[in-house]
Design a protein around this motif. Structure first.
Motif, PDB file in Angstrom:
ATOM      1  N   GLY A   9       0.823  -1.201   0.000  1.00  0.00           N
ATOM      2  CA  GLY A   9       0.000   0.000   0.000  1.00  0.00           C
ATOM      3  C   GLY A   9       0.856   1.250   0.000  1.00  0.00           C
ATOM      4  N   GLY A  10       0.195   2.395  -0.094  1.00  0.00           N
ATOM      5  CA  GLY A  10       0.930   3.647  -0.069  1.00  0.00           C
ATOM      6  C   GLY A  10       0.149   4.780  -0.676  1.00  0.00           C
ATOM      7  N   LEU A  11       0.871   5.853  -0.966  1.00  0.00           N
ATOM      8  CA  LEU A  11       0.284   7.066  -1.548  1.00  0.00           C
ATOM      9  C   LEU A  11       0.672   7.145  -3.012  1.00  0.00           C
ATOM     10  CD1 LEU A  11      -1.078   9.874  -1.298  1.00  0.00           C
ATOM     11  CD2 LEU A  11       1.160  10.755  -0.601  1.00  0.00           C
ATOM     12  N   VAL A  12      -0.322   7.394  -3.863  1.00  0.00           N
ATOM     13  CA  VAL A  12      -0.061   7.487  -5.299  1.00  0.00           C
ATOM     14  C   VAL A  12      -0.974   8.554  -5.891  1.00  0.00           C
ATOM     15  CG1 VAL A  12      -1.751   5.693  -5.866  1.00  0.00           C
ATOM     16  CG2 VAL A  12       0.181   6.111  -7.405  1.00  0.00           C
ATOM     17  N   GLN A  13      -0.529   9.159  -6.963  1.00  0.00           N
ATOM     18  CA  GLN A  13      -1.358  10.149  -7.644  1.00  0.00           C
ATOM     19  C   GLN A  13      -2.409   9.455  -8.508  1.00  0.00           C
ATOM     20  OE1 GLN A  13       1.365  12.760  -9.768  1.00  0.00           O
ATOM     21  NE2 GLN A  13       1.256  14.244  -8.093  1.00  0.00           N
ATOM     22  N   ALA A  14      -3.486  10.164  -8.757  1.00  0.00           N
ATOM     23  CA  ALA A  14      -4.526   9.638  -9.633  1.00  0.00           C
ATOM     24  C   ALA A  14      -3.924   9.253 -10.982  1.00  0.00           C
ATOM     25  CB  ALA A  14      -5.629  10.664  -9.816  1.00  0.00           C
ATOM     26  N   GLY A  15      -4.339   8.100 -11.481  1.00  0.00           N
ATOM     27  CA  GLY A  15      -3.797   7.579 -12.723  1.00  0.00           C
ATOM     28  C   GLY A  15      -2.629   6.637 -12.530  1.00  0.00           C
ATOM     29  N   GLY A  16      -2.117   6.595 -11.319  1.00  0.00           N
ATOM     30  CA  GLY A  16      -0.971   5.741 -11.030  1.00  0.00           C
ATOM     31  C   GLY A  16      -1.361   4.310 -10.731  1.00  0.00           C
ATOM     32  N   SER A  17      -0.351   3.530 -10.334  1.00  0.00           N
ATOM     33  CA  SER A  17      -0.543   2.101 -10.086  1.00  0.00           C
ATOM     34  C   SER A  17       0.081   1.685  -8.767  1.00  0.00           C
ATOM     35  CB  SER A  17       0.085   1.269 -11.205  1.00  0.00           C
ATOM     36  OG  SER A  17      -0.513   1.536 -12.457  1.00  0.00           O
ATOM     37  N   LEU A  18      -0.485   0.667  -8.184  1.00  0.00           N
ATOM     38  CA  LEU A  18       0.082   0.019  -7.002  1.00  0.00           C
ATOM     39  C   LEU A  18      -0.177  -1.475  -7.113  1.00  0.00           C
ATOM     40  CD1 LEU A  18      -1.040   2.255  -3.970  1.00  0.00           C
ATOM     41  CD2 LEU A  18       1.295   1.911  -4.766  1.00  0.00           C
ATOM     42  N   ARG A  19       0.675  -2.253  -6.467  1.00  0.00           N
ATOM     43  CA  ARG A  19       0.485  -3.698  -6.424  1.00  0.00           C
ATOM     44  C   ARG A  19       0.502  -4.152  -4.980  1.00  0.00           C
ATOM     45  NH1 ARG A  19       4.248  -8.796  -7.826  1.00  0.00           N
ATOM     46  NH2 ARG A  19       2.706 -10.176  -8.801  1.00  0.00           N
ATOM     47  N   LEU A  20      -0.584  -4.758  -4.559  1.00  0.00           N
ATOM     48  CA  LEU A  20      -0.682  -5.296  -3.214  1.00  0.00           C
ATOM     49  C   LEU A  20      -0.367  -6.792  -3.231  1.00  0.00           C
ATOM     50  CD1 LEU A  20      -4.000  -3.618  -1.974  1.00  0.00           C
ATOM     51  CD2 LEU A  20      -1.674  -2.701  -1.971  1.00  0.00           C
ATOM     52  N   SER A  21       0.255  -7.240  -2.154  1.00  0.00           N
ATOM     53  CA  SER A  21       0.530  -8.660  -1.978  1.00  0.00           C
ATOM     54  C   SER A  21      -0.001  -9.100  -0.624  1.00  0.00           C
ATOM     55  CB  SER A  21       2.031  -8.944  -2.043  1.00  0.00           C
ATOM     56  OG  SER A  21       2.574  -8.565  -3.275  1.00  0.00           O
ATOM     57  N   CYS A  22      -0.374 -10.348  -0.540  1.00  0.00           N
ATOM     58  CA  CYS A  22      -0.844 -10.914   0.730  1.00  0.00           C
ATOM     59  C   CYS A  22      -0.375 -12.355   0.800  1.00  0.00           C
ATOM     60  CB  CYS A  22      -2.357 -10.829   0.819  1.00  0.00           C
ATOM     61  SG  CYS A  22      -3.066 -11.655   2.259  1.00  0.00           S
ATOM     62  N   ALA A  23       0.465 -12.649   1.770  1.00  0.00           N
ATOM     63  CA  ALA A  23       1.023 -13.982   1.923  1.00  0.00           C
ATOM     64  C   ALA A  23       0.466 -14.643   3.175  1.00  0.00           C
ATOM     65  CB  ALA A  23       2.546 -13.910   1.998  1.00  0.00           C
ATOM     66  N   ALA A  24       0.003 -15.866   3.020  1.00  0.00           N
ATOM     67  CA  ALA A  24      -0.483 -16.652   4.157  1.00  0.00           C
ATOM     68  C   ALA A  24       0.641 -17.529   4.668  1.00  0.00           C
ATOM     69  CB  ALA A  24      -1.667 -17.506   3.724  1.00  0.00           C
ATOM     70  N   SER A  25       0.786 -17.586   5.993  1.00  0.00           N
ATOM     71  CA  SER A  25       1.825 -18.424   6.581  1.00  0.00           C
ATOM     72  C   SER A  25       1.272 -19.113   7.819  1.00  0.00           C
ATOM     73  CB  SER A  25       3.049 -17.587   6.943  1.00  0.00           C
ATOM     74  OG  SER A  25       2.718 -16.622   7.923  1.00  0.00           O
ATOM     75  N   GLY A  26       1.918 -20.227   8.180  1.00  0.00           N
ATOM     76  CA  GLY A  26       1.455 -21.017   9.316  1.00  0.00           C
ATOM     77  C   GLY A  26       1.057 -22.407   8.841  1.00  0.00           C
ATOM     78  N   THR A  27       0.247 -23.070   9.648  1.00  0.00           N
ATOM     79  CA  THR A  27      -0.198 -24.417   9.308  1.00  0.00           C
ATOM     80  C   THR A  27      -1.354 -24.327   8.326  1.00  0.00           C
ATOM     81  OG1 THR A  27       0.438 -25.252  11.481  1.00  0.00           O
ATOM     82  CG2 THR A  27      -1.095 -26.587  10.176  1.00  0.00           C
ATOM     83  N   ILE A  28      -1.114 -24.766   7.091  1.00  0.00           N
ATOM     84  CA  ILE A  28      -2.108 -24.664   6.027  1.00  0.00           C
ATOM     85  C   ILE A  28      -2.212 -25.997   5.305  1.00  0.00           C
ATOM     86  CG2 ILE A  28      -2.703 -23.551   3.848  1.00  0.00           C
ATOM     87  CD1 ILE A  28      -1.123 -21.090   4.851  1.00  0.00           C
ATOM     88  N   PHE A  29      -3.420 -26.541   5.260  1.00  0.00           N
ATOM     89  CA  PHE A  29      -3.653 -27.744   4.470  1.00  0.00           C
ATOM     90  C   PHE A  29      -4.079 -27.361   3.066  1.00  0.00           C
ATOM     91  CE2 PHE A  29      -4.594 -31.996   3.405  1.00  0.00           C
ATOM     92  CZ  PHE A  29      -5.826 -32.034   2.763  1.00  0.00           C
ATOM     93  N   ARG A  30      -5.019 -26.430   2.978  1.00  0.00           N
ATOM     94  CA  ARG A  30      -5.501 -25.994   1.667  1.00  0.00           C
ATOM     95  C   ARG A  30      -6.103 -24.601   1.776  1.00  0.00           C
ATOM     96  NH1 ARG A  30      -9.126 -30.053   0.032  1.00  0.00           N
ATOM     97  NH2 ARG A  30     -10.874 -28.900   0.918  1.00  0.00           N
ATOM     98  N   ILE A  31      -5.848 -23.788   0.753  1.00  0.00           N
ATOM     99  CA  ILE A  31      -6.484 -22.474   0.644  1.00  0.00           C
ATOM    100  C   ILE A  31      -7.468 -22.513  -0.520  1.00  0.00           C
ATOM    101  CG2 ILE A  31      -6.184 -20.006   0.290  1.00  0.00           C
ATOM    102  CD1 ILE A  31      -3.358 -20.267   1.356  1.00  0.00           C
ATOM    103  N   ASN A  32      -8.682 -22.183  -0.259  1.00  0.00           N
ATOM    104  CA  ASN A  32      -9.679 -22.129  -1.330  1.00  0.00           C
ATOM    105  C   ASN A  32      -9.718 -20.712  -1.892  1.00  0.00           C
ATOM    106  OD1 ASN A  32     -10.212 -24.867  -1.263  1.00  0.00           O
ATOM    107  ND2 ASN A  32     -11.828 -24.634   0.263  1.00  0.00           N
ATOM    108  N   ALA A  33     -10.843 -20.061  -1.808  1.00  0.00           N
ATOM    109  CA  ALA A  33     -10.946 -18.725  -2.388  1.00  0.00           C
ATOM    110  C   ALA A  33     -10.101 -17.718  -1.609  1.00  0.00           C
ATOM    111  CB  ALA A  33     -12.395 -18.266  -2.421  1.00  0.00           C
ATOM    112  N   MET A  34      -9.565 -16.768  -2.338  1.00  0.00           N
ATOM    113  CA  MET A  34      -8.858 -15.627  -1.742  1.00  0.00           C
ATOM    114  C   MET A  34      -9.456 -14.367  -2.342  1.00  0.00           C
ATOM    115  SD  MET A  34      -4.933 -17.043  -1.853  1.00  0.00           S
ATOM    116  CE  MET A  34      -4.351 -16.169  -0.394  1.00  0.00           C
TER     117      MET A  34
END
Length: 121
Positions: A9-34
């Motif tokens: 996240g962050g501050l950007v001017q109108a018309g600009g771009s950003l890329r968000l990431s989200c990483a899951a960690s810990g005990t995981i058997f399966r991830i369905n929808a995100m």
């Protein structure tokens, strides 16, 4: 302990771009929808984009054609590429995942801590 950690996240001017990431960690058997949600001040949290384990995506009408979500199942990570940002996209963005931690357990919803996106005009 299972957790979702967001970044990008962050501050950007109108018309600009950003890329968000989200990483899951810990005990995981399966991830369905995100997915990605956002909440602007004084407004309810709303769905921005979702992606199934098979890669099927859906988007809010307000972001179609501008935002793209993707995931890397090997890394338990979901992304949100946001282009042509507008001031009305300003909000706290949260990632969400439906996770089964053990094969015999049901899925539960998990949430990231949120990341601020601010778009200036």
């Amino acid at each position: 302990q299972l957790q979702l950690v967001e970044s990008g996240g962050g501050l950007v001017q109108a018309g600009g771009s950003l890329r968000l990431s989200c990483a899951a960690s810990g005990t995981i058997f399966r991830i369905n929808a995100m997915g990605w949600y956002r909440q602007a001040p004084g407004k309810q949290r709303e769905l921005v984009a979702g992606i199934t384990s098979g890669g099927t995506t859906n988007y809010a009408d307000s972001v179609k054609g501008r935002f793209t979500t993707s995931r890397d199942n090997a890394k338990n990570t979901v992304y949100l590429q946001m282009n042509s940002l507008k001031p009305e996209d300003t909000a706290v963005y949260y990632c969400n995942a439906e996770i089964k931690t053990r094969y015999w357990m049901r899925e539960y919803d998990y949430w990231g801590q949120g990341t601020q996106v601010t778009v200036s005009s």
